[in-house]
Design a protein around this motif. Structure first.
Motif, PDB file in Angstrom:
ATOM      1  N   PRO A 264       0.821  -1.204   0.000  1.00 17.46           N
ATOM      2  CA  PRO A 264       0.000   0.000   0.000  1.00 17.46           C
ATOM      3  C   PRO A 264       0.862   1.264   0.000  1.00 17.46           C
ATOM      4  N   HIS A 265       0.600   2.102  -0.945  1.00 21.44           N
ATOM      5  CA  HIS A 265       1.403   3.305  -1.149  1.00 21.44           C
ATOM      6  C   HIS A 265       0.581   4.285  -1.975  1.00 21.44           C
ATOM      7  N   MET A 266       0.757   5.583  -1.694  1.00 26.26           N
ATOM      8  CA  MET A 266       0.080   6.577  -2.532  1.00 26.26           C
ATOM      9  C   MET A 266       0.634   6.507  -3.938  1.00 26.26           C
ATOM     10  N   PRO A 267      -0.169   6.679  -4.926  1.00 29.64           N
ATOM     11  CA  PRO A 267      -1.597   6.997  -4.894  1.00 29.64           C
ATOM     12  C   PRO A 267      -2.418   5.748  -4.578  1.00 29.64           C
ATOM     13  N   TYR A 268      -3.283   5.866  -3.600  1.00 30.81           N
ATOM     14  CA  TYR A 268      -4.131   4.751  -3.208  1.00 30.81           C
ATOM     15  C   TYR A 268      -5.167   4.468  -4.283  1.00 30.81           C
ATOM     16  N   GLU A 269      -5.388   3.205  -4.514  1.00 30.97           N
ATOM     17  CA  GLU A 269      -6.437   2.763  -5.437  1.00 30.97           C
ATOM     18  C   GLU A 269      -7.450   1.945  -4.647  1.00 30.97           C
ATOM     19  N   ALA A 270      -8.639   1.882  -5.148  1.00 29.68           N
ATOM     20  CA  ALA A 270      -9.683   1.079  -4.516  1.00 29.68           C
ATOM     21  C   ALA A 270      -9.534  -0.349  -5.020  1.00 29.68           C
ATOM     22  N   ARG A 271      -8.934  -1.186  -4.214  1.00 24.71           N
ATOM     23  CA  ARG A 271      -8.698  -2.573  -4.621  1.00 24.71           C
ATOM     24  C   ARG A 271      -9.942  -3.397  -4.392  1.00 24.71           C
ATOM     25  N   GLN A 272     -10.399  -4.000  -5.477  1.00 23.16           N
ATOM     26  CA  GLN A 272     -11.592  -4.836  -5.434  1.00 23.16           C
ATOM     27  C   GLN A 272     -11.199  -6.276  -5.134  1.00 23.16           C
ATOM     28  N   PRO A 273     -11.940  -6.993  -4.388  1.00 20.72           N
ATOM     29  CA  PRO A 273     -13.226  -6.668  -3.770  1.00 20.72           C
ATOM     30  C   PRO A 273     -13.084  -6.092  -2.365  1.00 20.72           C
ATOM     31  N   TRP A 274     -11.868  -5.871  -1.909  1.00 20.97           N
ATOM     32  CA  TRP A 274     -11.614  -5.520  -0.511  1.00 20.97           C
ATOM     33  C   TRP A 274     -12.118  -4.143  -0.109  1.00 20.97           C
TER      34      TRP A 274
END
Length: 91
Positions: A5-15
């Motif tokens: 996990p590191h910027m830029p954050y992405e919306a990881r699916q399905p979590w």
């Protein structure tokens, strides 16, 4: 190499929906894909931090998933396996 996990954050699916149940309906409100400079210019509200936290935690789960897959192949719990983890910094 696991960059997230590191910027830029992405919306990881399905979590992401575990931490942001409203993500599907309010996707545009989540500051995904922003670099640190842009994130620091966001309003400093509890809602903003909650949305950033949800994105961050979805990335943590994403990396956990792939580490589990790697463990399935390399068997980290085997006494003959030496696992070394290093990082340049933490977020």
């Amino acid at each position: 190499h696991y960059f997230d996990p590191h910027m830029p954050y992405e919306a990881r699916q399905p979590w992401v929906t575990t931490f942001a149940p409203d993500f599907a309906e309010r996707r545009a409100e989540y500051p995904a894909g922003l670099d640190a400079g842009a994130v620091f210019r966001l309003p400093r509200t509890i809602d903003t931090y909650a949305k950033l936290r949800a994105l961050y935690l979805s990335e943590v789960r994403y990396v956990d998933h792939f580490l589990r897959l790697l463990n399935d192949k390399l068997h980290f719990d085997d006494p003959e396996v030496l696992l070394i983890v290093t990082a340049d910094h933490g977020e």
